[in-house]
Motif scaffolding. Structure first.
Motif, short mmCIF file in Angstrom:
data_model
loop_
_atom_site.label_atom_id
_atom_site.label_comp_id
_atom_site.label_asym_id
_atom_site.label_seq_id
_atom_site.Cartn_x
_atom_site.Cartn_y
_atom_site.Cartn_z
N LEU A 22 0.84 -1.20 0.00
CA LEU A 22 0.00 0.00 0.00
C LEU A 22 0.87 1.25 0.00
N GLY A 23 1.86 1.30 0.89
CA GLY A 23 2.73 2.46 0.96
C GLY A 23 3.56 2.67 -0.28
N ALA A 24 4.05 1.58 -0.90
CA ALA A 24 4.90 1.71 -2.08
C ALA A 24 4.16 2.41 -3.23
N GLY A 25 2.87 2.16 -3.33
CA GLY A 25 2.11 2.78 -4.40
C GLY A 25 1.95 4.28 -4.25
N PHE A 26 2.19 4.80 -3.05
CA PHE A 26 2.11 6.25 -2.81
C PHE A 26 3.47 6.94 -2.87
N SER A 27 4.52 6.22 -3.25
CA SER A 27 5.87 6.80 -3.28
C SER A 27 5.95 7.96 -4.26
N ALA A 28 6.64 9.02 -3.84
CA ALA A 28 6.78 10.21 -4.68
C ALA A 28 8.12 10.24 -5.42
N ASP A 29 9.09 9.43 -4.99
CA ASP A 29 10.38 9.40 -5.66
C ASP A 29 11.05 8.04 -5.41
N GLY A 30 12.22 7.87 -6.00
CA GLY A 30 12.91 6.60 -5.90
C GLY A 30 13.30 6.23 -4.48
N THR A 31 13.71 7.22 -3.68
CA THR A 31 14.13 6.95 -2.30
C THR A 31 12.98 6.40 -1.46
N GLN A 32 11.81 7.05 -1.56
CA GLN A 32 10.65 6.55 -0.81
C GLN A 32 10.28 5.14 -1.23
N LEU A 33 10.34 4.88 -2.52
CA LEU A 33 10.00 3.54 -3.01
C LEU A 33 10.97 2.49 -2.48
N ILE A 34 12.23 2.82 -2.45
CA ILE A 34 13.24 1.89 -1.93
C ILE A 34 12.97 1.58 -0.46
N LEU A 35 12.59 2.59 0.33
CA LEU A 35 12.30 2.37 1.75
C LEU A 35 11.09 1.45 1.93
N TRP A 36 10.04 1.66 1.15
CA TRP A 36 8.88 0.78 1.23
C TRP A 36 9.23 -0.64 0.78
N ARG A 37 10.14 -0.74 -0.19
CA ARG A 37 10.57 -2.07 -0.65
C ARG A 37 11.35 -2.80 0.44
N ILE A 38 12.08 -2.06 1.26
CA ILE A 38 12.77 -2.69 2.38
C ILE A 38 11.75 -3.30 3.34
N LEU A 39 10.66 -2.54 3.63
CA LEU A 39 9.62 -3.08 4.51
C LEU A 39 8.94 -4.28 3.88
N GLN A 40 8.72 -4.23 2.56
CA GLN A 40 8.19 -5.40 1.86
C GLN A 40 9.12 -6.59 2.04
N GLY A 41 10.42 -6.34 1.99
CA GLY A 41 11.39 -7.42 2.16
C GLY A 41 11.33 -8.05 3.54
N ILE A 42 11.05 -7.24 4.56
CA ILE A 42 10.90 -7.78 5.92
C ILE A 42 9.72 -8.75 5.97
N GLY A 43 8.59 -8.34 5.38
CA GLY A 43 7.45 -9.25 5.31
C GLY A 43 7.75 -10.48 4.48
N GLY A 44 8.43 -10.27 3.36
CA GLY A 44 8.79 -11.40 2.51
C GLY A 44 9.69 -12.40 3.21
N ALA A 45 10.58 -11.91 4.07
CA ALA A 45 11.48 -12.80 4.82
C ALA A 45 10.68 -13.76 5.69
N ALA A 46 9.65 -13.26 6.36
CA ALA A 46 8.83 -14.12 7.22
C ALA A 46 8.04 -15.14 6.40
N ILE A 47 7.60 -14.74 5.21
CA ILE A 47 6.88 -15.67 4.34
C ILE A 47 7.81 -16.77 3.83
#
Length: 492
Positions: free
Chosen positions: A106-131
């Protein structure tokens, strides 16, 4: 006066009983949904990279790190997630992973630039690690050994379905807006979260030691990030770039330090004693090499189709489908074969099939017929399916139940480490000596105005990268043959 003793009512456990005759299939449905969301997300995003570059104005390095940030986070934390699941329950960790992944989408889709998107992708990676850490362990807990290859093959087959759908869906979604590449994950994530919570049976806590290896985790994060940053920057900014040199030096210091710390830690992030099992260690090495030789392929072909050949996103997505279809066909068949006849030779043969196909790809150029791409991509998919499910089943089946969380984490960490390094070094190869304006046109998918001569350095570098990947796959076949033969189980 009589005293009435109140007997507390046991708390009702949510989930299907592990003794239920069909529980194994319910558990497989949960893990397959996890594999589906992960692979769809990967496919939709990778096909959307040129559109992201244009819409967010990212640099080439930022564009690559939209992929790498997720992979590093999921790679490094998958072992911690595996250990937490062994301590506090695999169901809790799996459900939490789904929820985090969904929120980050949800957050990644609201990213305004590359840096914000990378930060949301890190959080996605945390969830992905548990999966990722818990999917293989949950399946191994639920299935008898003599059906484990079939179960792992089914998971791989579902992943292949996601890989088929992902690029095509990504091409359609970017026609609407790049935001939907991430928002599409939300309904699947919500469904997966509640489905896993309702179906899975919680494992009992089996380890007494509750310490977490924070120094080891920090060293691995810093060391792997340094290695990948240094290699990915080298091709773009030159190998004499100060940050490139500093990153590689840091990796050379921190990664060996990580191994030393793991040897001495009371509760290590990566329990190195698990590799004393020869079958597990050789199969883990093969999984690492598989990630190294395969993952960058989609990355290369997205830019080959959209950049060099000038395809639109939907067409490029359709052109990538043969690799996933090949995996879809071969994975369950390979799992069944491995259950009956053993996995060692089949996994090695899968590596060799992929190596031959990767070598065949070096015949492709700007004007090559699509049918050549179909042939080579399909063969790589078939080889991947022949390797993945037998190798995973052999790894997980040789580990005692109380170690399966950390074993699943180790398997995923090693394969993903190979995949991260694969993208970084392939990027370094294909960008070397290619003019920056040509690279910008290729990576943004607007290379239709470039001549064959301007595209020639990119095609030549692509061939070099494919030869390296083919050679790596041959090495993987040798490693597969180093492990003991698979011992066939007949007991349920």
């Amino acid at each position: 006066m009589a005293v009435t003793e109140t007997i507390p009512t046991p708390r009702r456990r949510i989930g299907v009983s592990a003794e239920h005759e069909h529980y194994k299939w319910w558990a497989l449905s949960c893990t397959s949904l996890g594999m589906l969301i992960a692979t769809i997300n990967s496919g939709t995003l990778i096909i959307a990279l040129p559109d992201l570059e244009r819409s967010l104005g990212t640099t080439l390095l930022e564009l690559v790190w939209v992929i790498l940030a997720y992979m590093i986070a999921s790679t490094v934390l998958v072992l911690t997630a595996g250990r937490l699941s062994d301590l506090f329950g695999r169901k809790r960790a799996y459900v939490l992973g789904f929820a985090i992944f969904t929120l980050a989408s949800l957050g990644a889709g609201f990213s305004a630039d590359g840096t914000q998107l990378i930060l949301w992708r890190i959080l996605q990676g945390i969830g992905g690690a548990a999966i990722f850490a818990n999917a293989a362990a949950l399946v191994t807990d639920a299935f008898p050994r003599n059906q484990l290859g079939l179960a792992m093959g089914t998971n791989t087959m579902v992943a292949a379905v996601g890989l088929v759908i992902g690029p095509v869906l990504g091409g359609a979604l970017v026609e609407i807006s790049w935001h939907w590449v991430f928002w599409f994950n939300i309904p699947i994530g919500v469904l997966g979260t509640f489905w896993a919570w309702s179906v899975l049976n919680e494992t009992e806590r089996r380890e007494a030691t509750t310490d977490l290896d924070l120094p080891g985790t920090a060293l691995y994060i810093a060391g792997l990030t340094g290695l990948v940053l240094g290699v990915s920057r080298g091709g773009l900014n030159g190998w004499d770039d100060p940050l490139t040199i500093a990153s590689l030096v840091a990796a050379l210091i921190l990664l060996p330090a990580f191994v030393v710390v793991e040897h001495r830690a009371a509760a290590p992030m990566l329990d190195l004693t698990i590799f004393e099992n020869r079958l597990f260690s050789a199969a883990s090495g093969a999984a690492f090499i598989n990630g190294l030789s395969r993952f960058a392929l989609l990355f290369v072909f997205v830019f080959y189709f959209q950049g060099a050949q000038g395809d639109d996103p939907i067409t490029a997505g359709l052109k990538l489908a043969p690799m996933a279809i090949g995996m879809l066909i071969s994975s369950p068949l390979a799992g069944i074969w491995a259950d009956r006849h053993g996995s060692r030779a089949l996994a090695a043969l899968g590596m060799l099939v992929s190596a031959a196909a990767l070598a065949g790809m070096t015949t492709l150029d700007v004007h090559s017929s699509y049918w050549l791409s179909v042939l080579w991509l399909g063969l790589v998919g078939i080889g991947s399916g022949m390797f993945n499910s037998p190798n995973t089943a052999a790894m997980m089946g040789t580990v005692p139940p109380q170690r399966r969380g950390i074993a699943g984490g180790a398997r995923t960490m090693l394969q993903n480490t190979g995949a991260v390094i694969s993208i970084a070094f392939v990027l370094a190869i294909i960008t070397a000596a290619v003019p920056k304006d040509v690279l910008f046109s290729i990576f943004s998918g607007v290379a239709s105005g470039l001549s064959d001569a301007q595209l020639a350095p990119f095609i030549s570098n692509m061939h070099t990268a494919l030869w390296v990947l083919a050679a790596t796959s041959v090495v993987g076949a040798v490693v597969c043959l180093l492990r003991p033969a698979h011992v066939k189980e007949t007991a349920a």
